[in-house]
Design an enzyme around this catalytic site. Structure first.
Site, PDB file in Angstrom:
ATOM      1  N   LYS A  76       2.990  53.873  37.821  1.00  0.00           N
ATOM      2  CA  LYS A  76       3.591  52.533  37.883  1.00  0.00           C
ATOM      3  C   LYS A  76       4.777  52.534  38.837  1.00  0.00           C
ATOM      4  O   LYS A  76       5.590  53.477  38.835  1.00  0.00           O
ATOM      5  CB  LYS A  76       4.033  52.119  36.475  1.00  0.00           C
ATOM      6  CG  LYS A  76       4.635  50.721  36.377  1.00  0.00           C
ATOM      7  CD  LYS A  76       5.013  50.410  34.944  1.00  0.00           C
ATOM      8  CE  LYS A  76       5.640  49.027  34.809  1.00  0.00           C
ATOM      9  NZ  LYS A  76       5.990  48.715  33.397  1.00  0.00           N
ATOM     10  N   SER A 145       4.282  44.525  31.738  1.00  0.00           N
ATOM     11  CA  SER A 145       4.538  44.688  33.154  1.00  0.00           C
ATOM     12  C   SER A 145       3.716  45.815  33.794  1.00  0.00           C
ATOM     13  O   SER A 145       3.711  45.958  35.008  1.00  0.00           O
ATOM     14  CB  SER A 145       6.029  44.987  33.362  1.00  0.00           C
ATOM     15  OG  SER A 145       6.407  46.193  32.689  1.00  0.00           O
ATOM     16  N   SER A 169       4.917  45.964  27.318  1.00  0.00           N
ATOM     17  CA  SER A 169       4.411  46.222  28.670  1.00  0.00           C
ATOM     18  C   SER A 169       3.440  47.386  28.814  1.00  0.00           C
ATOM     19  O   SER A 169       2.919  47.606  29.898  1.00  0.00           O
ATOM     20  CB  SER A 169       5.583  46.426  29.634  1.00  0.00           C
ATOM     21  OG  SER A 169       6.307  45.238  29.784  1.00  0.00           O
TER      22      SER A 169
END
Length: 446
Positions: A76, A145, A169
């Site tokens: 990420k 996210s 997330s």
């Protein structure tokens, strides 16, 4: 066919599969899906091939680093990777090249993982919708996210990925995309080298195709870290072994309250159905009441997140206001306007609720909830984190896993919540649930 981490690892060790062949499988899926799904900020194909060649050479020399040796992993884009930019969804940070690995990235590298590239994050790991689309329906959100991480794993573009969770997330995008996610106990995993959102609730955890793969990834990234003094020095059990050996049929505590009130009809039907399935296989599923303080959990979580995010971003927000999208800007403005006594009250409730939740585990091994309020909504939002935020607020570990689909074939998932620091029992219970549900993983529509 989808490779899991544990099945690919076994094939690699037996010489039935090479790291280069496995990498090529992932790259082929990137070529097939990426234009539609947009899971990646970038893929470093040349560097990935170099890593895979190194992994192959080590295997030929009988140098096996462990179950992540030669396994392609997505990172990420809030995690530092040496010589790659860490943009965190920012235009101005797009060329901010990291000079050190985040601790968890360093541990993946040492375990022999093949770092494939950076996956898309919502801006600063907040709420503004990302470019990534849900692989099952590109008109729906993949969640946030950790949007790109979940979508990439769902498409088989990588076998696992790093995510982070301050609200929902990890588990929300994993659920919307039909894969598994784990948010460990707060401070079980180091956050050194990770762009923060709210420091008292930021968690690092894995996203993967199944619970056993989560265990392998968590085993690798968990543990104390001199770069992160707040990270726990508790020992890390062998999570994969806990999932793999025959374990007792779990006792599960089904939570009501907001988990009934906010659940959409498909999710309520799913939870009734899986509860019946678990009981038919000998599990005990009991109704468990929530503490009275839980009534304020969502509002207090929002306050703490807003204030702590504002503390990190306030100076940069003044200097570069145009680099903040509407929802993260709104969150920061809330934090800047929050009175100090209200933040202090919410922090007090955070500590109180974390203690009071322990009583919910009396007589049960894990708590059972829906993982999300419903199937993935449209791309104007990243979805409602209401069923995940309480566990980011209290720091309790969670695992989400696919459990069904709605009438439009969108994934639906359940969530298990464990006692603090007891990810071993939580993962074992989740593995039992996964095996009982026998929910077959299938290819997203092209």
């Amino acid at each position: 066919m989808f490779w899991t981490i544990h099945s690919a690892s076994a094939a690699l060790r037996r010489g039935e599969l090479s790291p280069l062949e496995l990498l090529d499988t992932c790259l082929e899926r990137i070529d097939r899906y990426e234009a539609r799904v947009q899971a990646w900020v970038f893929v470093d194909r040349e560097y990935a091939r170099t890593q895979a060649e190194t992994a192959a050479a080590e295997l030929r020399q009988n140098r096996w680093r462990g179950p992540l040796h030669g396994i392609p992993i997505g990172i990420k884009d809030i995690f530092d990777v040496f010589d790659w930019p860490t943009a965190a969804g920012s235009r101005l940070w797009a060329q901010s090249v990291a000079r050190h690995d985040a601790t968890v990235v360093q541990r993946l590298r040492q375990a022999g993982a093949v770092l494939l590239g950076k996956t898309v994050t919502t801006q600063y790991a907040s709420f503004d919708p990302p470019p990534t689309r849900n692989p099952w329906n590109t008109g729906r959100t993949p969640g946030g996210s950790s949007s790109g991480s979940a979508a990439a794993v769902a498409c088989g573009m990588c076998l696992g990925a790093l995510g982070s969770q301050t609200g929902g997330s990890i588990c929300r995008p994993a659920s919307y995309c039909g894969v598994a996610g784990c948010k460990p106990t707060y401070r079980r995993v180091s956050t050194a080298g990770v762009v923060p959102l709210a420091v008292s609730m930021d968690h690092v955890g894995p996203i993967a195709g199944c619970v056993r793969d989560l265990a392998i990834l968590l085993q690798t990234i968990a543990g104390s870290d001199s770069r992160d003094p707040e990270c726990s020095d508790r020992g890390v059990p062998d999570y994969f072994a806990c999932c793999s050996r025959a374990s007792a049929v779990p006792r599960l505590g089904r939570l009501g309250g907001l988990f009934n009130d906010l659940a959409e009809p498909p999710m309520r039907r799913l939870l009734d159905h899986v509860s019946d399935q678990f009981r038919s296989q000998g599990a005990v599923v009991l109704d468990v009441a929530l503490p009275a303080a839980f009534a304020e959990v969502l509002s207090c979580h929002r306050t703490v997140m807003a204030v702590e995010a504002a503390a990190y971003h306030s100076l940069r927000l003044r200097r570069h206001p145009d680099d903040y999208a509407p929802k993260i800007r709104s969150l920061l403005e809330e934090g800047l306007a929050c009175p100090a006594p209200e933040y202090a009250r919410c922090k007090e409730l955070q500590q109180q609720l974390a203690k009071e939740m322990l009583a919910c585990f009396e007589g049960v091994d894990a708590l059972l909830t829906p993982a999300t309020t419903g199937p993935a909504p449209d791309i104007a939002t990243t979805g409602n984190p209401a069923f995940n935020s309480p566990w980011s607020f209290t720091g309790l570990p969670t695992v989400s896993l696919p459990a069904g689909r709605d009438a439009e074939e969108l994934p639906l998932a359940i969530q298990l919540v464990g006692r603090p620091w007891d990810e071993a029992e939580l993962l074992a219970a989740a593995a039992w649930c996964e095996e009982t549900l026998s929910f077959a993983r299938v290819e997203p529509q092209q």
